[in-house]
Motif scaffolding. Sequence first.
Motif, PDB file in Angstrom:
ATOM      1  N   ASP A  80       0.818  -1.216   0.000  1.00  0.00           N
ATOM      2  CA  ASP A  80       0.000   0.000   0.000  1.00  0.00           C
ATOM      3  C   ASP A  80       0.849   1.263   0.000  1.00  0.00           C
ATOM      4  O   ASP A  80       0.320   2.369  -0.053  1.00  0.00           O
ATOM      5  CB  ASP A  80      -1.023   0.012   1.135  1.00  0.00           C
ATOM      6  CG  ASP A  80      -0.404   0.066   2.525  1.00  0.00           C
ATOM      7  OD1 ASP A  80       0.812   0.304   2.652  1.00  0.00           O
ATOM      8  OD2 ASP A  80      -1.156  -0.128   3.500  1.00  0.00           O
ATOM      9  N   VAL A  87      -2.327  -0.055   6.114  1.00  0.00           N
ATOM     10  CA  VAL A  87      -2.986  -1.291   6.523  1.00  0.00           C
ATOM     11  C   VAL A  87      -1.965  -2.411   6.678  1.00  0.00           C
ATOM     12  O   VAL A  87      -2.000  -3.172   7.644  1.00  0.00           O
ATOM     13  CB  VAL A  87      -4.056  -1.697   5.478  1.00  0.00           C
ATOM     14  CG1 VAL A  87      -4.642  -3.052   5.787  1.00  0.00           C
ATOM     15  CG2 VAL A  87      -5.149  -0.647   5.417  1.00  0.00           C
ATOM     16  N   CYS A  88      -1.044  -2.509   5.737  1.00  0.00           N
ATOM     17  CA  CYS A  88      -0.023  -3.563   5.796  1.00  0.00           C
ATOM     18  C   CYS A  88       0.819  -3.430   7.060  1.00  0.00           C
ATOM     19  O   CYS A  88       1.058  -4.398   7.769  1.00  0.00           O
ATOM     20  CB  CYS A  88       0.879  -3.490   4.568  1.00  0.00           C
ATOM     21  SG  CYS A  88       0.030  -3.858   3.023  1.00  0.00           S
ATOM     22  N   LYS A  90       0.163  -1.884   9.906  1.00  0.00           N
ATOM     23  CA  LYS A  90      -0.572  -2.049  11.164  1.00  0.00           C
ATOM     24  C   LYS A  90      -0.688  -3.509  11.562  1.00  0.00           C
ATOM     25  O   LYS A  90      -0.738  -3.834  12.742  1.00  0.00           O
ATOM     26  CB  LYS A  90      -1.933  -1.381  11.060  1.00  0.00           C
ATOM     27  CG  LYS A  90      -1.804   0.125  11.089  1.00  0.00           C
ATOM     28  CD  LYS A  90      -3.135   0.819  11.112  1.00  0.00           C
ATOM     29  CE  LYS A  90      -2.884   2.285  11.312  1.00  0.00           C
ATOM     30  NZ  LYS A  90      -3.362   3.174  10.379  1.00  0.00           N
TER      31      LYS A  90
END
Length: 141
Positions: A80, A87-88, A90
């Motif tokens: 991303d 997102v990746c 996190k």
Amino acid sequence: HKFLVKVGGERFAGKIVLVTPWATWLEPSSLEAPMLAKLLKVHKARPFAVLGVCLNRQEDEAAARQLASRLRITWPVLFDGKGYDGVCGKLFKTEGPPGNLVVDESGTIVRANVHGTHLKDVLVTELTRLQRKTRGSGGPR
């Protein structure tokens, strides 16, 4: 955590999935890639998949693509471009270097921060458990 349902849907349904973080600056990525390729080959007839999660930022995308090519990464990779802020990132937010996650057939993370020989052992254990469960339920043999 039903992470794989959100990102992979049917592609990962019913499989043991190794979610592996990697980045140009993450040394274990380079060291584990050949082992992961071998595991995929050895277990190709079993319900097993690998999903890479690239933790590089957008400005490092070209370098990340070059590394993936050099390491011969053939499995799908999420990217991303936001590093640990996306997102990746996190998913792998830790105090130290991120570790691999083993996700069971229902999408639940069952092991975290596994590497090397221990990773192989965990995967074989999970694949054997799934095979026994499938056989015990009258599923395909």
